[in-house]
Design a protein around this motif. Structure first.
Motif, PDB file in Angstrom:
ATOM      1  N   GLN A  58      18.513 -50.324 -33.741  1.00  0.00           N
ATOM      2  CA  GLN A  58      17.856 -51.626 -33.557  1.00  0.00           C
ATOM      3  C   GLN A  58      18.458 -52.388 -32.374  1.00  0.00           C
ATOM      4  O   GLN A  58      17.738 -52.991 -31.585  1.00  0.00           O
ATOM      5  N   ARG A  59      19.787 -52.341 -32.222  1.00  0.00           N
ATOM      6  CA  ARG A  59      20.432 -53.035 -31.095  1.00  0.00           C
ATOM      7  C   ARG A  59      19.980 -52.445 -29.767  1.00  0.00           C
ATOM      8  O   ARG A  59      19.723 -53.169 -28.812  1.00  0.00           O
ATOM      9  N   ASN A  60      19.872 -51.103 -29.708  1.00  0.00           N
ATOM     10  CA  ASN A  60      19.462 -50.466 -28.456  1.00  0.00           C
ATOM     11  C   ASN A  60      18.010 -50.787 -28.120  1.00  0.00           C
ATOM     12  O   ASN A  60      17.655 -50.954 -26.950  1.00  0.00           O
ATOM     13  N   ASP A  61      17.155 -50.892 -29.156  1.00  0.00           N
ATOM     14  CA  ASP A  61      15.744 -51.235 -28.918  1.00  0.00           C
ATOM     15  C   ASP A  61      15.582 -52.664 -28.427  1.00  0.00           C
ATOM     16  O   ASP A  61      14.622 -52.978 -27.727  1.00  0.00           O
ATOM     17  N   GLU A  62      16.502 -53.555 -28.814  1.00  0.00           N
ATOM     18  CA  GLU A  62      16.399 -54.957 -28.429  1.00  0.00           C
ATOM     19  C   GLU A  62      16.911 -55.246 -27.019  1.00  0.00           C
ATOM     20  O   GLU A  62      16.738 -56.345 -26.517  1.00  0.00           O
ATOM     21  N   LYS A  63      17.560 -54.274 -26.394  1.00  0.00           N
ATOM     22  CA  LYS A  63      18.057 -54.474 -25.028  1.00  0.00           C
ATOM     23  C   LYS A  63      16.890 -54.616 -24.052  1.00  0.00           C
ATOM     24  O   LYS A  63      15.816 -54.068 -24.279  1.00  0.00           O
ATOM     25  N   ASP A  64      17.148 -55.330 -22.945  1.00  0.00           N
ATOM     26  CA  ASP A  64      16.116 -55.475 -21.916  1.00  0.00           C
ATOM     27  C   ASP A  64      15.802 -54.132 -21.264  1.00  0.00           C
ATOM     28  O   ASP A  64      14.657 -53.783 -21.060  1.00  0.00           O
ATOM     29  N   LYS A  65      16.832 -53.408 -20.901  1.00  0.00           N
ATOM     30  CA  LYS A  65      16.667 -52.086 -20.308  1.00  0.00           C
ATOM     31  C   LYS A  65      17.461 -51.078 -21.135  1.00  0.00           C
ATOM     32  O   LYS A  65      18.589 -50.734 -20.790  1.00  0.00           O
ATOM     33  N   PRO A  66      16.862 -50.616 -22.235  1.00  0.00           N
ATOM     34  CA  PRO A  66      17.607 -49.652 -23.050  1.00  0.00           C
ATOM     35  C   PRO A  66      17.703 -48.301 -22.356  1.00  0.00           C
ATOM     36  O   PRO A  66      16.867 -47.943 -21.533  1.00  0.00           O
ATOM     37  N   THR A  67      18.740 -47.575 -22.706  1.00  0.00           N
ATOM     38  CA  THR A  67      18.881 -46.220 -22.201  1.00  0.00           C
ATOM     39  C   THR A  67      17.865 -45.331 -22.910  1.00  0.00           C
ATOM     40  O   THR A  67      17.758 -45.359 -24.129  1.00  0.00           O
ATOM     41  N   ILE A  68      17.109 -44.590 -22.135  1.00  0.00           N
ATOM     42  CA  ILE A  68      16.039 -43.741 -22.685  1.00  0.00           C
ATOM     43  C   ILE A  68      16.369 -42.283 -22.388  1.00  0.00           C
ATOM     44  O   ILE A  68      16.654 -41.920 -21.245  1.00  0.00           O
ATOM     45  N   VAL A  69      16.335 -41.474 -23.444  1.00  0.00           N
ATOM     46  CA  VAL A  69      16.565 -40.036 -23.304  1.00  0.00           C
ATOM     47  C   VAL A  69      15.244 -39.339 -23.609  1.00  0.00           C
ATOM     48  O   VAL A  69      14.685 -39.511 -24.688  1.00  0.00           O
ATOM     49  N   GLU A  70      14.751 -38.591 -22.642  1.00  0.00           N
ATOM     50  CA  GLU A  70      13.508 -37.846 -22.802  1.00  0.00           C
ATOM     51  C   GLU A  70      13.820 -36.354 -22.800  1.00  0.00           C
ATOM     52  O   GLU A  70      14.689 -35.914 -22.049  1.00  0.00           O
ATOM     53  N   LEU A  71      13.106 -35.621 -23.624  1.00  0.00           N
ATOM     54  CA  LEU A  71      13.268 -34.169 -23.680  1.00  0.00           C
ATOM     55  C   LEU A  71      11.900 -33.527 -23.494  1.00  0.00           C
ATOM     56  O   LEU A  71      11.017 -33.683 -24.334  1.00  0.00           O
TER      57      LEU A  71
END
Length: 181
Positions: A58-71
């Protein structure tokens, strides 16, 4: 000068609207729609995560620019892991091994990605249309948690005010290309 002839329209006439073809189409479409709805199902697998991990997600989703890992999973190329951290993108490739997808190598690369980004618990999965469902499930299992019990990842517990260790790597899997087909 010639006068324009006014066309008379009689609005009081009655006519019969033939609804039989429309009803025939509806009678044929209803069974087709009922049968097709039985085959189209969207599944959600609910899993119990530790409260600490749920809070970190939830904390990571609330960030303005969350780190995104795509596979990305391509049956002809292999795996491509794309990490977008604060606008900077890095790519890690896991090529095919003997013509097959290399799941152990993928797990090792995902462990490395997780160790570099311990705050991320969500992964966006983009499988190719030719990848079999059982392979997608195996990929999700490889990404879910570390197989080695000695490898743990720190996550901040707000109740205790310190980092605790967890085996979960990427328990939240989102299909990024679901609408493509």
């Amino acid at each position: 000068m010639r006068r324009a002839r006014k066309i008379k329209i009689n609005h009081n006439t009655e006519f019969d609207l033939d609804l039989a073809p429309l009803l025939a189409v509806m009678v044929k479409l209803v069974p087709v729609l009922l049968l097709s709805s039985a085959f189209v199902q969207m599944m959600v697998i609910e899993t119990e995560l530790p409260q600490v991990v749920s809070e970190a997600i939830q904390r990571n989703d609330e960030k303005d620019k969350p780190t995104i890992v795509e596979l990305e999973v391509d049956s002809k190329v292999g795996f491509t892991i794309i990490v977008n951290k604060a606008g900077k993108e890095s790519t890690v490739s896991v090529p095919l091994k003997d013509g097959n997808l290399d799941l152990p190598a993928l797990h090792q690369k995902l462990v490395e990605v997780k160790q570099a980004n311990p705050e991320v618990f969500k992964i966006e999965l983009s499988p190719d249309s030719k990848v079999a469902y059982n392979v997608i499930v195996k990929v999700m299992d490889e990404a879910r948690q570390s197989r080695d019990s000695k490898i743990t990842f720190p996550v901040f517990d707000t109740k205790q005010g310190k980092n605790v260790d967890t085996k979960y790597m990427f328990p939240e899997v989102v299909f990024a290309n679901m609408m493509e087909g």
